[in-house]
Write an enzyme that holds these catalytic residues in place. Structure first.
Site, mmCIF file in Angstrom:
data_model
loop_
_atom_site.group_PDB
_atom_site.id
_atom_site.type_symbol
_atom_site.label_atom_id
_atom_site.label_comp_id
_atom_site.label_asym_id
_atom_site.label_seq_id
_atom_site.Cartn_x
_atom_site.Cartn_y
_atom_site.Cartn_z
ATOM 1 N N ASP A 133 52.162 58.140 36.196
ATOM 2 C CA ASP A 133 53.534 58.436 35.710
ATOM 3 C C ASP A 133 53.810 58.114 34.221
ATOM 4 O O ASP A 133 54.771 57.042 34.226
ATOM 5 C CB ASP A 133 54.441 58.257 36.859
ATOM 6 C CG ASP A 133 55.978 58.977 36.487
ATOM 7 O OD1 ASP A 133 55.962 59.672 35.601
ATOM 8 O OD2 ASP A 133 56.908 58.512 37.266
ATOM 9 N N LYS A 151 49.659 67.705 39.660
ATOM 10 C CA LYS A 151 51.266 67.337 39.347
ATOM 11 C C LYS A 151 51.792 68.876 39.045
ATOM 12 O O LYS A 151 51.421 69.216 37.712
ATOM 13 C CB LYS A 151 51.200 66.461 38.478
ATOM 14 C CG LYS A 151 52.566 65.992 38.268
ATOM 15 C CD LYS A 151 52.841 64.641 37.712
ATOM 16 C CE LYS A 151 54.224 64.051 37.449
ATOM 17 N NZ LYS A 151 54.290 62.827 36.670
ATOM 18 N N ASP A 186 58.469 52.902 33.343
ATOM 19 C CA ASP A 186 58.724 53.088 34.846
ATOM 20 C C ASP A 186 57.803 52.494 35.789
ATOM 21 O O ASP A 186 57.073 53.238 36.863
ATOM 22 C CB ASP A 186 58.685 54.966 34.878
ATOM 23 C CG ASP A 186 59.484 55.279 36.343
ATOM 24 O OD1 ASP A 186 60.389 54.509 36.787
ATOM 25 O OD2 ASP A 186 59.194 56.252 36.589
#
Ligand SMILES: Nc1ncnc2c1ncn2[C@@H]1O[C@H](COP(=O)(O)OP(=O)(O)OP(=O)(O)O)[C@@H](O)[C@H]1O
Length: 777
Positions: free
Chosen positions: A407, A238, A387
């Protein structure tokens, strides 16, 4: 690129073409669960069939799992699918890295405590993560409760607690049981220096990771597949854009400033055209641009989002949460997180306004249980995900049976920081994706007492858990209906619907699922069930015939809240190493142009026409480079482009000063310098062939870092310099063939309006994690 990736993977990793094409696997035929009433229907469009081997959740269970939590007889007798066995799912332990870069290894950060059993009242052993006002169902004991969504934590006869004296007064008591880690050792590496190269064949690599396909793009990061060429193991890499994070942080600071102005009665009467005049749109844009461009202008918390994510991910250890393998800080603009790869992709690909074929209830149940397990672990450790959505729930295996949440970018430990006085409902800094966002987080035109009446008012410090519960509900709704619970093109209308409209549950949905959805999507946070109470939910447990794994086992790995220092050091962003890396990058990227210019300036000042060699100048700058990587030697990047650069013809005043002062870097540093380029640097070296692009980015960043180390104050004031520094590549317009992009959020104009409000619709309308919203005026 794709075929080359396959070749690379085949060569280095022994992974066949099938595995490389992980997004379109050919899963084995589904094996249905024991109960005929729940026969799986045709799998949804775009989604390979789930393997419905009965004990889908069994891989999470340790061998010593108590019989009370075993799956039904049918299920327990079925063999575990090989792809989901804990061993198969655990990332192999990486071998000792070659001494090719500076590597700092940290010991495992997860502490396991073994506490002598102390029998306690199960009902008080593990208090709910948020205290809700009493409801009629609360007065019933969980054992006696027949509610479809019991409100209390499940009874836990084996639960033990820590010595209360050792507990922080702010933290509730928690159970401690040893749970075998699915992720193996929680040790990870922090790599201070790194190099990125792109070969003539287009294959890019960062250190020993060969990059492959793009797996996904988020608000501030791009995720790509990476193969460790030393071990052949696949990871997800990432790449954070720190620039984007600075924009978000600056927008948040602006929003809060405006909010404070409004609360103090300032900022009114500026006339129409919000943001005009002093402190208005123009200055907002300036501030945001400055924040994006200069790490020093956005304040001390400008990288909190990524640092918090990294700090949290380093600590979590749960089979349903993706783990971190390594953190690499490449440049001042990018940071790389090497994560566990989730090859199966998102559990559902659903864009705004779209409708896809839903999962059957049984398929959805098996997926949703795993989300509940992961979130329960987070909540137990006082972490709010914030999220939760299908895009962030990925199948870790190609058979698409094992689900992991990714995430943690907007996760925050529940009790830190405490919401400020301004953080009332509707004014909270909102993180997450609007379509999955709880009503209490959304802007409202209603007054506080009205909200209180409707049960929408939040209590300080108890914001997030129930928000996660809502998002779980919205995710479950999407799984079983194939659409979002609320949809509108206009975000304000979407907010209104979420806050006010009843959720429309199709009549085809079974009664137990309807009950669960209704409770999860209750408008009032206090009416929603806590995650632990879902342990006895009839739909989730299939009427108690398929119980959840033991709650205590599920949360047994204790994690400690990252300290401020740990958050600070989540990314190894040491100026010193940045300098070393950058000075190496300077050599390899033709940055000797700058040295030549300085030499000329020096000569002019000295009244002579010095013809010192470029190498001498390089040495004077302390830019000695040891190249010990064959890749670097053979890479075209190792062949500096020495063409004069038009933009580099203007010397940086500070670098001239450095040179005039005759400064030298310490010899030790010269010895250990590594080459370091970001992925984008390496890429731009090949895609942007103009002298401007070659000399612009890392050259200036290298100079910046050099200055930073010695002259931080001067660095901060460089924007006032009469001679402007050349723009970095990220500031320059990108060429059409530049392969990298940032999820549509490269420029402030794309991400937020002039008033500093980040636009909601950056990822097809539903994904704007970590974005900042401003309440409507
Ligand atoms: N470990 C992983 N393995 C495979 N794919 C992943 C992994 N992590 C993320 N992805 C993919 O990349 C996408 C973007 O990643 P992620 O959500 O972490 O980025 P982000 O910028 O934090 O996004 P958001 O906008 O939701 O905050 C995900 O939706 C997912 O499809």
């Amino acid at each position: 690129m794709a075929p080359i990736s396959k070749i690379i993977s085949t060569l280095f990793c022994g992974i066949g073409s099938d595995s490389n094409d992980g997004r379109s696997p050919s899963p084995p035929p589904p094996v249905l669960t024991s109960d005929q009433q729940h026969k799986a229907a045709t799998p949804p469009h775009e989604l390979p069939a789930l393997n419905f081997a009965a004990p889908l959740t069994a891989p999470e269970l340790p061998k010593s799992h108590p019989p009370s939590v075993q799956a039904s007889d049918d299920a327990s007798s079925a063999p575990l699918p090989p792809a989901t066995s804990p061993a198969a799912l655990s990332p192999p332990i990486a071998p000792v890295p070659k001494l090719r870069q500076l590597v700092v290894s940290e010991p495992p950060s997860i502490s396991h405590y073994v506490i002598p059993p102390t029998p306690i009242d199960p009902l008080t052993a593990s208090p709910p993560p948020f205290e809700r006002p009493a409801t009629p169902s609360d007065s019933r004991s969980p054992a006696a409760s027949t509610s479809s969504t019991p409100r209390l934590y499940p009874s836990s006869p084996n639960l033990t607690v820590t010595d209360p004296r050792s507990r922080s007064p702010h933290r509730p008591p928690r159970g401690h049981h040893r749970r075998s880690s699915s992720t193996g050792s929680r040790s990870f590496r922090e790599t201070l220096n790194a190099f990125a190269v792109e070969g003539p064949d287009g294959v890019r690599s960062v250190n020993h990771y060969v990059l492959g396909e793009v797996l996904g793009r988020g608000s501030y990061a791009t995720v790509e597949k990476a193969i460790d060429r030393e071990t052949g193991h696949a990871y997800a890499i990432k790449e954070f854009s720190k620039r984007r994070l600075r924009q978000i942080a600056a927008a948040e600071a602006l929003r809060r400033e405006r909010q404070a102005d409004r609360m103090n009665g300032r900022g009114r009467g500026r006339g129409r055209g919000r943001g005009r005049g002093r402190g208005g749109a123009t200055s907002a844009s300036r501030i945001l641009q400055a924040a994006a461009d200069d790490p020093d202008t956005a304040g001390p918390d400008n990288l909190d989002l990524v640092k918090t994510e990294v700090a949290i991910m380093k600590k979590v250890d749960h089979p349903n949460l993706a783990s971190v393998h390594e953190v690499i800080d490449v440049t001042s603009d990018d940071a790389l997180l090497i994560m566990e790869l989730c090859e199966g992709g998102p559990i559902l690909k659903l864009k705004d306004g779209e409708e896809v074929k839903p999962y059957t209830e049984e398929e959805a149940r098996l997926i949703f249980r795993q989300l509940v397990l992961g979130i329960a672990y987070l909540h137990h450790n006082e972490i709010i995900h914030r999220d939760i959505k299908p895009d962030n729930a990925l199948f870790s295996d190609l058979a698409r049976t094992h689900v992991k949440l990714v995430d943690f970018g907007v996760s925050k430990f529940a009790q830190t920081p405490q919401p400020s006085a301004m953080d009332k409902p509707g004014n909270l800094s909102v993180a997450g994706s609007p379509a999955y966002m709880a009503p209490e987080l959304l802007p409202s035109s209603k007054k506080e007492d009205e909200e209180e009446e409707e049960g929408l008012k939040l209590e300080d410090g108890k914001v997030g858990y129930a928000c996660d519960v809502w998002s779980l509900g919205a995710t479950l709704y999407a799984l079983v209906t194939g659409r979002l619970p609320f949809q509108a093109e206009d975000p304000i209308e979407l907010f209104r619907q979420i806050r006010e409209d009843p959720v429309d549950i199709p009549s085809t949905v079974s009664e137990p699922l309807r009950n669960l959805l209704t409770s999860l999507l209750a408008k009032s946070p206090s009416a929603r069930p806590s995650v632990p109470s879902l342990w006895s939910d009839p739909w989730l447990t299939f009427n108690s015939t398929d119980p959840m794994p033991s709650y205590e086992e599920n949360v047994s790995t204790e994690i400690q809240e990252p300290s401020g220092e740990e958050v600070d050091h989540a990314l190894a962003a040491y100026r010193g190493s940045a300098f070393l890396a950058m000075s190496a990058a300077a050599k390899f990227k033709g940055l000797l142009n700058a040295a030549m210019v300085r030499r000329k300036s020096e000569a002019a000042l000295a009244g002579s026409s010095s013809t010192d060699s470029v190498e001498a100048d390089t040495k004077a700058r302390g830019g000695g480079v040891m190249v010990d990587s064959p890749e670097m030697v053979s890479s075209p990047i190792a062949s500096p482009d020495l063409r004069p650069s038009s933009t580099s013809s203007t010397p940086s005043p500070s670098s001239s000063r450095n040179n005039l002062a005759g400064r030298r870097r310490p010899a030790a540093r010269e010895q250990t310098t590594m080459s370091s380029l970001s992925i984008s640097d390496a890429t731009s070296r090949w895609t942007l062939s103009t002298p401007t692009s070659v000399s612009g980015g890392s050259a200036e960043r290298a100079k910046d870092d050099e200055q930073d180390e010695d002259e931080d104050t001067e660095m901060r004031s460089r924007s006032d310099s009469p001679t402007p520094m050349p723009a970095s590549p990220r500031q320059q317009p990108r060429t059409t063939d530049e392969p990298r992009e940032w999820g549509g959020t490269t420029a402030p104009s794309a991400a937020m309006d002039e008033a500093g409000v980040v636009k909601p619709d950056e990822k097809g309308g539903t994904g704007a994690g970590a974005d900042v919203w401003e309440d409507p005026e």
